[in-house]
Design a protein around this motif. Structure first.
Motif, PDB file in Angstrom:
ATOM      1  N   PRO A 220       0.846  -1.206   0.000  1.00 23.66           N
ATOM      2  CA  PRO A 220       0.000   0.000   0.000  1.00 23.66           C
ATOM      3  C   PRO A 220       0.875   1.248   0.000  1.00 23.66           C
ATOM      4  O   PRO A 220       2.082   1.186   0.270  1.00 23.66           O
ATOM      5  N   ASP A 222       0.585   3.920   2.038  1.00 26.05           N
ATOM      6  CA  ASP A 222       0.906   4.324   3.412  1.00 26.05           C
ATOM      7  C   ASP A 222       1.454   3.150   4.211  1.00 26.05           C
ATOM      8  O   ASP A 222       1.145   1.995   3.937  1.00 26.05           O
ATOM      9  N   TRP A 223       2.292   3.457   5.188  1.00 23.53           N
ATOM     10  CA  TRP A 223       2.860   2.488   6.132  1.00 23.53           C
ATOM     11  C   TRP A 223       3.677   1.394   5.408  1.00 23.53           C
ATOM     12  O   TRP A 223       3.677   0.223   5.807  1.00 23.53           O
ATOM     13  N   GLN A 224       4.386   1.769   4.369  1.00 26.15           N
ATOM     14  CA  GLN A 224       5.129   0.774   3.601  1.00 26.15           C
ATOM     15  C   GLN A 224       6.198   0.074   4.436  1.00 26.15           C
ATOM     16  O   GLN A 224       6.375  -1.145   4.324  1.00 26.15           O
ATOM     17  N   ARG A 549      -8.181   4.369  11.964  1.00 27.29           N
ATOM     18  CA  ARG A 549      -6.802   4.841  11.749  1.00 27.29           C
ATOM     19  C   ARG A 549      -6.141   5.204  13.068  1.00 27.29           C
ATOM     20  O   ARG A 549      -4.943   4.962  13.267  1.00 27.29           O
ATOM     21  N   ALA A 593      -3.204  -2.021   7.099  1.00 30.48           N
ATOM     22  CA  ALA A 593      -2.539  -1.021   6.256  1.00 30.48           C
ATOM     23  C   ALA A 593      -3.141  -1.023   4.860  1.00 30.48           C
ATOM     24  O   ALA A 593      -3.380   0.039   4.265  1.00 30.48           O
ATOM     25  N   SER A 597      -4.983   2.472   3.866  1.00 31.96           N
ATOM     26  CA  SER A 597      -4.067   3.317   3.107  1.00 31.96           C
ATOM     27  C   SER A 597      -4.791   4.105   2.015  1.00 31.96           C
ATOM     28  O   SER A 597      -5.795   3.656   1.455  1.00 31.96           O
TER      29      SER A 597
END
Length: 604
Positions: A220, A222-224, A549, A593, A597
């Protein structure tokens, strides 16, 4: 100087899908089993209590050390530990288990590699290497050669090959580190080649392997970093030789201090593995799925009566006798240390659905090297038959209660999912009669669940909710999976009522219990991390993204410095408990995530 006893789960896994090890905050290997994850813990300091610092470990000590820093090389499980002394001297330790393609096959030996490099000043170090045998019963006897040391570990003798002075290692002598030194603890056979050149090459090729593997993940936006670290660690939990996926790399880290909830998780639970391949499949890691599907086909083929156990050895073996290792006091002296797991002979009826669900993809996904055929479908129908026969039968449930049974709603919903997906697969294969057959069974199970598991609550505006078991009123967090399994849509008022009831009963601030009733060991004392992630998913699917979130960010903040989570968490102090790293919990990171994301299109 002695290394502190491990008193927290601030641990860094390394591995190669054959062996694995956990490294503590001082850079010491404190847990590692040979010749595979469920083998004898050659390094067992993690479970040696107050006596753990001088046995069952492998560490490098820096004279007058004042600080330590640790990190993984980007997108790899290769750990770098930097030790600094009071005079400005520094060394770096590179820890890894070799993994790369060689001679047309994957090279993943039963071996741990360590490279120690001087960085600055005039550092003095010494090596402490004290492998043990027989689950902490004794130190491994030693013999030595000109440039190697043999450790006679029970059934699996190991050989340390090094370009460091062997006498310094044996005597644990302090010496100046003036050039990089290389250590390869592996099979008891001559090391062919130059240890310096070969280990440096192994380091490079292992790093390249993992970076290329990560490059193929569909992460994703975000939050890789969190997702990548969870994915790498989940892959380390697969025993590649057979395709089995273990629930965790450790045994007997208690769910709560003194709780006696100390279990051996170094085996393949059908349930845990299902969630693992599901999460990695979302990222496109088909290599893990393919190997696990082969493991499942062997499990099914070896069950002619159709009965599937909840868990198996990584070899596929059925018998996993549970016993206690008397020579290991346990994590923080909170034993017992259990080997094996008696849950293998429990009845857990959800396992049939958890075999069918990942197997269905093999009929549809054209990326797979082996596409399932009609013969595979007929074999899978045998599993579906057991799901049908057991859908309204009592079992120990997914929480593996040892002293009582019930008709658990989660198990029944999994049975429904098995029949539902078999109907879908039959339709795809053009087997219209079988599609109708399995659809009729799925509809019958649904009717039984709605009749047996719905608990009506009397009173003004109270309504009702699904219960954890047929005819009961108690709740458990697995009810939140009814949407994920497509049993109910998130807007269904029955699910919304159940979500509200589950939160009221089981939520503790930012954490979720799995249930709040007494079990074989009393009331639960810690939150179950995967249940918190299930809550986050349910909130997201119900349109409560802001709260979802917020809870997800809170869970990420509780990870270790290695970016990982154990099974359980104290819902008051947020301290981690339970076996580590826990596949369930890492699955939660990946799934949440992916759902929360932003889209890559938002960035482009």
């Amino acid at each position: 100087m002695t290394s502190p006893v491990p008193t927290s789960l601030e641990l860094w896994p390394i591995g190669n899908c054959q062996v694995s090890a956990l490294i503590d905050v001082s850079g010491a290997i404190v847990w590692g089993c040979v010749p595979r994850v469920d083998g004898d813990p050659t390094f067992c300091a993690l479970l040696r209590g107050d006596g753990g610092q001088d046995a069952g470990t492998w560490r490098f000590e820096l004279e007058n050390q004042v600080s330590v820093q640790q990190h993984y090389l980007r997108n790899t499980p290769i750990l770098v530990t930097r030790l600094e002394d009071a005079s400005g001297g520094a060394v770096e330790i590179y820890d890894f288990a070799p993994r790369f393609e060689r001679s047309g096959r994957m090279y993943r030996p039963v071996a741990f590699a360590r490279i120690v490099r001087p960085v600055s000043g005039a550092p003095r170090i010494r090596t402490i290497l004290t492998p043990m045998s027989g689950y902490g019963a004794k130190l491994a006897p030693i013999t030595q050669g000109s440039n190697h040391i043999r450790y006679l570990v029970e059934r699996n003798s190991l050989r340390l090959t090094t370009d460091a002075p062997v006498g310094y290692v044996l005597d644990e002598r302090w010496f100046r580190l003036e050039k990089p030194l290389h250590f390869f603890l592996g099979p008891d056979e001559p090391f062919a080649g130059n240890v310096e050149h070969d280990l440096e090459t192994m380091l490079q090729r292992t790093g390249n392997y993992w970076r290329l593997w990560v490059r193929g993940l569909a992460t994703p936006l975000d939050w890789q970093d969190a997702v990548i670290r969870a994915a790498i660690t989940l892959k380390l939990c697969q025993h590649e030789e057979t395709g089995a996926i273990v629930a965790a790399l450790t045994t007997s880290i208690p769910e709560a201090p003194g709780s006696q909830r100390n279990w051996d998780y170094r085996y393949c639970w059908i349930r845990d593995a299902y969630y693992t391949v599901q999460a990695l499949n979302h990222l496109g890691a088909l290599d893990v799925l393919e190997k696990y599907l082969a493991y499942l086909r062997n499990i099914v083929a070896d069950a002619p009566d159709g009965v599937i156990q909840p868990l198996y050895a990584v070899s596929g073996g059925k018998e996993i006798i549970e016993w206690e290792a008397a020579d290991l006091p346990g994590y923080r002296n909170t034993g017992p240390v259990r080997v094996g797991n008696a849950a293998y002979y429990q009845v857990q009826n959800d396992c049939y659905g958890q075999i069918v669900l990942p197997s269905i993809q093999s009929f549809l996904d054209q990326r797979l090297l082996r596409i399932a055929n009609e013969d595979d479908f007929r074999s899978l129908e045998q599993v579906g038959e057991m799901a049908w026969k057991t859908h309204d039968m009592p079992d120990a449930g997914l929480w593996e209660l040892r002293t009582r049974t019930a008709v658990h709603t989660y198990s029944s919903v999994m049975s429904w999912a098995a029949c539902d997906r078999l109907s879908n697969a039959a339709q795809y294969l053009g087997l219209d009669d079988r599609a109708a057959f399995w659809r009729d069974r799925a509809d019958t199970i649904r009717a039984n669940i709605d009749a047996g598991a719905w608990h009506e609550v009397e009173g003004h505006d109270a309504g009702g909710h699904y219960a954890a078991s047929f005819g009961g009123s108690q709740l458990d967090a697995s009810l939140l999976q009814m949407v994920e399994l497509r049993y109910l849509p998130p807007e269904d008022p029955r699910f919304r009522a159940t979500l509200k009831a589950v939160q009221k009963a089981l939520r503790r601030g930012e954490h979720m219990l799995r249930y709040d009733s007494e079990d074989d060991f009393g009331l639960p004392e810690t939150a179950f991390n995967i249940c918190t992630f299930w809550l986050i998913e349910a909130l997201h699917r119900s349109g409560e993204d802001e709260e979802a979130r917020r809870l997800f960010e809170a869970m990420l903040a509780h990870r270790t410095r290695s970016g990982l989570l154990s099974e359980d968490m104290d819902f008051e102090t947020s301290e981690l408990w339970g076996n580590f790293p826990q596949t369930y919990s890492l699955v939660g990171i990946i799934n949440c995530a992916g759902q929360l994301s932003r889209s890559w299109r938002d960035w482009r």
